[in-house]
Design a protein around this motif. Structure first.
Motif, PDB file in Angstrom:
ATOM      1  N   THR A  39       0.808  -1.213   0.000  1.00 10.04           N
ATOM      2  CA  THR A  39       0.000   0.000   0.000  1.00 10.04           C
ATOM      3  C   THR A  39       0.845   1.268   0.000  1.00 10.04           C
ATOM      4  OG1 THR A  39      -1.792  -1.121   1.185  1.00 10.04           O
ATOM      5  CG2 THR A  39      -1.780   1.263   1.274  1.00 10.04           C
ATOM      6  N   ALA A  40       1.929   1.315   0.783  1.00 14.57           N
ATOM      7  CA  ALA A  40       2.727   2.537   0.894  1.00 14.57           C
ATOM      8  C   ALA A  40       3.338   2.935  -0.441  1.00 14.57           C
ATOM      9  CB  ALA A  40       3.831   2.345   1.934  1.00 14.57           C
ATOM     10  N   TRP A  43       1.537   5.560  -2.387  1.00 20.13           N
ATOM     11  CA  TRP A  43       1.732   6.953  -1.992  1.00 20.13           C
ATOM     12  C   TRP A  43       2.730   7.632  -2.919  1.00 20.13           C
ATOM     13  CZ3 TRP A  43       6.214   9.403  -0.405  1.00 20.13           C
ATOM     14  CH2 TRP A  43       6.051  10.686   0.112  1.00 20.13           C
ATOM     15  N   TRP A 116       4.408   0.476  10.394  1.00 15.78           N
ATOM     16  CA  TRP A 116       3.533   1.325   9.582  1.00 15.78           C
ATOM     17  C   TRP A 116       2.381   0.507   8.998  1.00 15.78           C
ATOM     18  CZ3 TRP A 116       1.614   1.595   4.659  1.00 15.78           C
ATOM     19  CH2 TRP A 116       1.030   2.803   4.283  1.00 15.78           C
ATOM     20  N   THR A 120      -1.551   0.968   9.788  1.00 17.94           N
ATOM     21  CA  THR A 120      -2.434   1.275   8.656  1.00 17.94           C
ATOM     22  C   THR A 120      -3.638   0.354   8.622  1.00 17.94           C
ATOM     23  OG1 THR A 120      -0.589   2.114   7.332  1.00 17.94           O
ATOM     24  CG2 THR A 120      -2.556   1.440   6.135  1.00 17.94           C
ATOM     25  N   LEU A 124      -7.344   2.024   9.224  1.00 19.58           N
ATOM     26  CA  LEU A 124      -8.282   2.051   8.098  1.00 19.58           C
ATOM     27  C   LEU A 124      -9.458   1.102   8.305  1.00 19.58           C
ATOM     28  CD1 LEU A 124      -5.947   2.403   4.984  1.00 19.58           C
ATOM     29  CD2 LEU A 124      -7.253   4.145   6.174  1.00 19.58           C
ATOM     30  N   ASP A 262      -4.446   6.197  -2.236  1.00 21.59           N
ATOM     31  CA  ASP A 262      -4.599   4.914  -1.549  1.00 21.59           C
ATOM     32  C   ASP A 262      -5.664   4.071  -2.228  1.00 21.59           C
ATOM     33  OD1 ASP A 262      -5.703   2.979   0.564  1.00 21.59           O
ATOM     34  OD2 ASP A 262      -3.888   3.754   1.502  1.00 21.59           O
ATOM     35  N   TYR A 328       2.458   5.499  12.143  1.00 28.26           N
ATOM     36  CA  TYR A 328       1.653   5.872  10.978  1.00 28.26           C
ATOM     37  C   TYR A 328       1.962   7.299  10.532  1.00 28.26           C
ATOM     38  CZ  TYR A 328      -2.540   6.209   8.026  1.00 28.26           C
ATOM     39  OH  TYR A 328      -3.391   6.356   6.974  1.00 28.26           O
TER      40      TYR A 328
END
Length: 427
Positions: A39-40, A43, A116, A120, A124, A262, A328
């Motif tokens: 996921t990161a 970004w 992280w 996350t 979320l 995201d 985070y």
């Protein structure tokens, strides 16, 4: 019997992987793709997506991910040829004690990513399901220890999860990107979108390369299981050029069409909230288990212990604690740190293998290595300083300068040693 089976059960944390334990391209490809589906990474793509037009964005993403893929593939080739991971290669490069420097740097960055990802997932999930905020910390603890289960098992656990999760994520991503393209008005609509932020091409490539360079540096934990150097190179390029490239592209698409980077937020905007939660869970789990596995391997080398499973659980505990403490919020400075100080490690290892050892490491168990390898450590410091002060693509500068510095320092050291021997011989 126990002493013979322990290394295999623990995935050979302190020794080369024997040839009869090597894996196929198919197996390795799934594990590495699961690692890079993160996921990161979106970004970075999202930040690039709002700063360039569509064609320039594709060029930046392609260049950054290709450079990352080549970097990881070279290290992967060395790992397959030697059966060693980055932590063990560091002993030859930095010395018995000096290698603990890379263990600390690589272990810290991986456990930072683990923290992280854990935070996350919890944050979320609470946000998307409407759960009370008080559930956030207990969920962090649950995911912090739950994500490490497949890493605890070892390579076999990582592979089994990835065989299921990778195809599922590819399908979800394909559905989401199809809807996004339609919402944007097709290709013509995408080409018509104008940038809303400013960023130089060099800074954008640095961001794309640096976001997952720590993972590329430690992908040797799996490419050492490759049956050949060719298998390692293909699997690594597949994961870091195509897999990581796909993640950054998704983030860029979201930034262009929905002003979101995201994938979960994108899917919510598309009316795919349930699939978004599933995507998030699979996306993070396949990276989290690889990340804490990396920490465990670095930890085993630093502590000189074969008890990888115990170190894995310890890493999960540290990562969970960092998540609860607010990891985070630390993502951006963390990414800057990764892109500056990790690539020079890979640069020195490459130079050490190809120049210092002429593509042939001696037997690790039978070789007495110095406590500190001065050329390797000096080259790392020079490469890191160059990357930190560089106005251009810092990770690339770090790799190139570190590698070149190693060759130069080694040449000077050999010259001084020969001169000293001549002087002593004439006395």
């Amino acid at each position: 019997m126990t002493s013979q089976t322990t290394p295999q059960e623990q995935d050979y944390p302190l020794s080369p992987v024997p040839m009869d334990q090597r894996k196929s391209l198919w197996s390795m490809g799934f594990v590495l793709l699961g690692f890079t589906f993160f996921t990161a990474t979106m970004w970075a793509g999202g930040s690039v997506g709002v700063a360039f037009d569509f064609s320039t964005m594709l060029l930046v993403l392609g260049t950054g991910n290709l450079l990352l893929g080549i970097y990881a593939a070279i290290l992967g080739y060395i790992a397959a040829k030697t059966g060693l991971n980055t932590a063990l290669m560091s002993r030859f490069t930095f010395g018995e004690i000096g290698s603990k420097l890379s263990d600390i740097i690589l272990g810290f960055t991986q456990i930072g990513w683990y923290a992280w990802g854990t935070a996350t997932m919890a944050i979320l999930l609470v946000k998307l399901t409407g759960l009370p905020e008080s559930w956030t910390t207990p969920l962090m603890v649950l995911f912090g220890f739950g994500f490490c289960v497949t890493a605890f098992v070892g390579y076999r656990g990582l592979e089994l999860l990835s065989r299921f999760a990778v195809p599922a994520m590819i399908i979800l991503v394909a559905v989401s990107m199809t809807i996004a393209t339609s919402d944007a008005g097709g290709l013509s609509g995408l080409l018509a979108i104008t940038p809303s932020e400013d960023m130089t091409v060099a800074a954008a490539i640095t961001l794309v390369f640096g976001t997952f360079v720590s993972g590329g540096t430690q992908a040797t934990n799996w490419t050492r299981f490759a049956r050949s150097g060719k298998t390692a190179v293909i699997a690594t390029l597949l994961a870091f050029f195509l897999g990581n490239g796909l993640m950054t592209l998704i983030g860029a698409f979201g930034a262009l069409v929905y002003q979101q980077a995201d994938i979960v937020d994108i899917m919510v905007a598309q009316g795919l909230a349930t699939l978004g939660i599933l995507m998030l869970f699979l996306n993070l789990w396949t990276t989290q288990d690889n990340t804490v596995y990396n920490f465990a391997v670095a930890g085993c080398n630093m502590l000189r212990t074969r008890r990888r499973k115990l170190v894995t659980v310890g890493g999960a505990a540290i990562g969970t604690a960092l998540a609860v403490l607010g990891m985070y919020e630390w993502l951006i400075p963390f990414l800057v740190l990764l892109g500056t100080f990790i690539p020079p490690i890979g640069g020195v290892i490459m130079a050490s293998y190809f120049i210092g050892y002429k593509r042939q490491y001696p037997d690790l168990a039978q070789t007495k290595l110095p406590a500190f390898n001065v050329p390797g450590l000096a080259a790392y410091v020079i490469g890191s300083a160059a990357a930190y002060t560089s106005p251009w693509i810092a990770p690339i500068i770090g790799v190139v300068v570190a590698g070149a510095s190693f060759g130069l320092v080694l040449l000077i050291s050999d010259g001084v040693r020969e001169r000293r021997a001549q002087v002593m011989g004439t006395v």
